[in-house]
Design a protein around this motif. Structure first.
Motif, mmCIF file in Angstrom:
data_model
loop_
_atom_site.group_PDB
_atom_site.id
_atom_site.type_symbol
_atom_site.label_atom_id
_atom_site.label_comp_id
_atom_site.label_asym_id
_atom_site.label_seq_id
_atom_site.Cartn_x
_atom_site.Cartn_y
_atom_site.Cartn_z
ATOM 1 N N PRO A 1 54.340 15.282 26.764
ATOM 2 C CA PRO A 1 55.205 15.260 27.887
ATOM 3 C C PRO A 1 55.086 13.851 28.402
ATOM 4 N N VAL B 1 54.698 11.130 31.374
ATOM 5 C CA VAL B 1 53.929 11.112 32.518
ATOM 6 C C VAL B 1 54.467 9.998 33.533
ATOM 7 N N ASN C 1 51.592 10.616 43.807
ATOM 8 C CA ASN C 1 52.064 12.011 44.411
ATOM 9 C C ASN C 1 51.460 11.682 45.952
ATOM 10 N N GLN D 1 61.513 15.195 32.345
ATOM 11 C CA GLN D 1 61.202 16.437 31.610
ATOM 12 C C GLN D 1 61.768 15.836 30.235
ATOM 13 N N GLN E 1 56.901 16.660 34.693
ATOM 14 C CA GLN E 1 56.167 16.484 35.827
ATOM 15 C C GLN E 1 56.987 16.026 36.873
ATOM 16 N N GLU E 2 56.539 16.167 37.845
ATOM 17 C CA GLU E 2 57.198 15.768 39.149
ATOM 18 C C GLU E 2 56.178 15.298 40.344
ATOM 19 N N VAL E 3 56.834 14.099 41.064
ATOM 20 C CA VAL E 3 55.898 13.716 42.000
ATOM 21 C C VAL E 3 56.393 13.599 43.309
#
Length: 428
Positions: free
Chosen positions: A270, A272, A278, A365, A371-373
């Motif tokens: 995935p 990064v 965050n 994605q 991933q999300e921040v």
């Protein structure tokens, strides 16, 4: 000289640290400063259109040019001569806007908004294309919206801030034939304050969507619509599978355990998010611009298929309240050690009180995962900024006073020292 230099450096430092970038000079043509062109507009005939120039107005505001009573001129550049408009008729000029009531295909063209006074002349441009209703391709009018299977999606009917509208009057349709969406059917769709909500996106949800409403203008009702093209992707992670190897037996019906072979699908890592972290809080002064970058690390073979986007309060930038004050773009892919880095920029033209505690998400994605921040916007307190300027100014003032006193008292000290030495010599 030293004082002025220190004060200048302090102001420059404050501008860069606290989100106020230096104003870039505008290009000039025929004695007028030129603002970069607005986004092109694609509309359909028979609907009301309000042509405004948000970039042009922001440039004037940031540079403190113009007043609420300033006069603006909007003309159509038809290649022969400028066509001016007044406040009556089908096409009306209202201060910084041009109203088409309703629009016709002949309205297509290039429009110029000009502000002029004794000191400045500034112009902005916008292209408008009005399609005939009988031959329009709905996809040409649509705003592309990417989505992933399973995610919650909210459609907001955009670019309606210039109209007097009521959210309850917004109707939603699916497909080019304008089939009315049945709200609450099998939990597929719902409506919240005029927004269309899909609780869990499916592949069958892909396609064209239209929001439509009637707006009152000058005691008459006019139709206004916007079109979306929803693209849905299924990012299920492939796994290793075991399949029979037909080359090991001539009879497919007689397959034993030894005739199986394993096909290994490479595991896709995935992406990064490297930056921002965050919980990052972006601060800027009121009226100042803000530039943010989302940096994502991924394998170079997956760089093109890796989605990176910014979300504003859970919505795409184009569908959020920031749609007229924020620009997303400038995606860039660079090769780094052991992979590639994707960089996507988000620019907020001018911060306001409305942006306090706005939630920004950088989302990425690909087939390996996502991933999300989460970050936030915040207005910087200008008190500290002016305190820094005041401290530097006071320091400069005290320095100048000290130098002045030193120069003023130096002859007096020298004269007193000479008198003391003379007395000592006479006594001796």
């Amino acid at each position: 000289m030293v004082c002025c230099l220190a004060l200048t450096l302090a102001v420059i430092l404050i501008e860069h640290v606290y989100g106020r970038p230096p104003l870039h000079p505008l290009p000039m043509k025929d004695g007028c400063y030129m603002v970069s062109p607005e986004l092109k507009l694609f509309r359909v005939e028979g609907e009301a259109i309000i042509l405004s120039f948000p970039k042009f107005i922001r440039v004037l505001a940031v540079r403190n040019i113009g007043t609420p009573d300033s006069k603006y001129f909007i003309t159509k550049d038809d290649g022969v001569g400028d066509v001016a408009y007044d406040g009556e008729g089908r096409v009306q000029h209202h201060n910084k806007q041009l109203w088409f009531l309703p629009a016709q295909p002949s309205d297509s063209g290039e429009y110029v908004c000009t502000y002029r006074n004794e000191t400045y002349c500034v112009t902005g441009r916008m292209s408008l294309h009005v399609y005939e209703s009988s031959s329009v391709d709905m996809k040409k009018l649509s705003y592309p919206i990417p989505a992933i299977v399973g995610e919650r999606l909210t459609f907001k009917c955009p670019y309606l801030s210039d109209f007097n509208k009521t959210d309850s009057l917004i109707e939603w349709y699916k497909g080019s034939s304008l089939t009315t969406i049945q709200l609450g059917l099998e939990g597929s769709f719902s409506q919240d304050k005029g927004n269309l909500v899909i609780p869990a996106v499916k592949e069958s949800h892909a396609g064209l969507y239209t929001c439509q409403l009637k707006v009152p203008i000058n005691d008459q009702e006019y139709k206004v619509s916007r079109v979306f093209l929803l693209r849905v992707r299924d990012l299920a992670i492939p796994t290793s599978t075991t399949v029979p190897d037909p080359s090991t037996t001539s009879n497919p019906g007689l397959i034993n355990k030894s005739s199986y072979s394993t096909v290994h699908t490479p595991v896709i890592q995935p992406p990064v998010i490297v930056s921002p972290l965050n919980g990052t809080i972006y601060e800027s002064l009121h009226g100042s611009g803000l530039e943010m970058f989302c940096k994502v690390f991924t394998g170079c073979q997956m760089a093109n298929s890796t989605v990176v986007t910014w979300l504003v309060n859970g919505q795409s930038v184009e569908l959020s309240y920031l749609d007229e004050r924020a620009l997303q773009g400038g995606r860039r892919v660079t090769r780094v050690s052991e992979g590639c880095q994707i960089e996507l920029r988000l620019v907020v033209i001018a911060m306001t009180e409305e942006d306090v505690m706005t939630e920004l998400k950088c989302v990425t994605q690909n087939q390996g995962g996502g991933q999300e921040v989460v970050t936030q916007l915040k207005l910087e307190d200008s008190t500290f900024t002016w305190l820094v300027v005041a401290v530097v100014a006071v320091s400069c003032f005290l320095t100048v006073v000290s130098v002045f006193l030193y120069v003023l008292l130096k002859p007096y000290r020298k004269k007193k020292m000479d008198y003391f030495l003379a007395r000592q010599n006479s006594t001796f």
